[in-house]
Scaffold this motif. Structure first.
Motif, PDB file in Angstrom:
ATOM      1  N   SER A 222      -0.308  37.639 -16.077  1.00 28.19           N
ATOM      2  CA  SER A 222       0.080  38.449 -14.913  1.00 28.19           C
ATOM      3  C   SER A 222       1.360  37.916 -14.287  1.00 28.19           C
ATOM      4  O   SER A 222       2.299  38.679 -14.007  1.00 28.19           O
TER       5      SER A 222
ATOM      6  N   GLU B  65      -3.948  44.742 -15.544  1.00 27.79           N
ATOM      7  CA  GLU B  65      -4.168  43.816 -14.432  1.00 27.79           C
ATOM      8  C   GLU B  65      -2.866  43.098 -14.092  1.00 27.79           C
ATOM      9  O   GLU B  65      -2.541  42.886 -12.921  1.00 27.79           O
ATOM     10  N   ALA B  66      -2.094  42.752 -15.134  1.00 24.63           N
ATOM     11  CA  ALA B  66      -0.808  42.081 -14.913  1.00 24.63           C
ATOM     12  C   ALA B  66       0.155  42.978 -14.150  1.00 24.63           C
ATOM     13  O   ALA B  66       0.982  42.501 -13.370  1.00 24.63           O
TER      14      ALA B  66
END
Length: 204
Positions: free
Chosen positions: A63, A124-125
């Motif tokens: 991320s 999500e990153a």
């Protein structure tokens, strides 16, 4: 920011840096939490104050590193837009070119991200900030769509296809020069990206 908060941030950063160095030299599977903690100069128990497990720190590293790539590319795009106007497709190509060049100059990072990337982790990153200066790329992406008033069919699927194309072709072309080196491959990659965007654009 108080001293205690500063100390926490420094400890987290130290764990992230240690994990990145170990993951990129030994691999994730061969690295233990004890090794990460020891390299960061902390007790193993301290690790769990910041991360759930080894895969949590791996995901948050992806991320953070991805956010740094995007931040740099977006900053370069903003400077470019001061000099000339670009349409939505040209902006996407500009961002991709900037990121490819960054990965070409940091093949350790490319190897780490490519080996550990899945769409779930990447999504999500795109949306999770690990550090204060991380950006939410999905917000930037949707802002670009709104600014250019582009009407897209399934914009997230379109982004998924572009990300999959770039990650797989860059990995092979940069690291192994297969089926060609990255500079030779770029025009073909960008032509494919343009076609993906065209296929997802709703013309009224």
């Amino acid at each position: 920011m108080g001293k205690l908060e500063n100390k926490k941030i420094n400890k987290q950063r130290s764990l992230l840096n240690s994990a990145f160095e170990l993951f990129t030299t030994k691999g994730v599977s061969k690295t233990s939490i004890a090794e990460i903690s020891s390299k960061a100069g902390m007790a193993k128990g301290t690790f769990y104050l910041y991360f759930k497990d080894k895969f949590d720190i791996r995901n948050r590293l992806i991320s953070h590193e991805s956010s740094l790539l995007f931040s740099s590319a977006v900053a370069a795009l903003d400077k470019e837009l001061e000099k000339r106007s670009l349409n939505f497709t040209e902006k996407i190509i500009f961002l991709i070119d900037n990121i490819i060049n960054a990965l070409d100059s940091n093949q350790t990072l490319l190897n780490f991200i490519s080996k550990n990337l899945s769409w779930g982790i990447f999504k999500e990153a795109l949306t999770t900030n690990v550090a204060d200066n991380d950006i939410n790329f999905l917000d930037v992406y949707h802002q670009m769509i709104n600014d250019d008033e582009v009407n897209l069919r399934e914009p997230e699927i379109m982004l998924f296809l572009i990300v999959e194309l770039i990650s797989s072709t860059c990995y092979s072309a940069i690291l192994y020069k297969e089926p060609a080196d990255i500079e030779t491959a770029k025009p073909f990659i960008y032509a494919t990206v343009r076609n993906i965007i065209k296929e997802h654009t709703i013309v009224e």
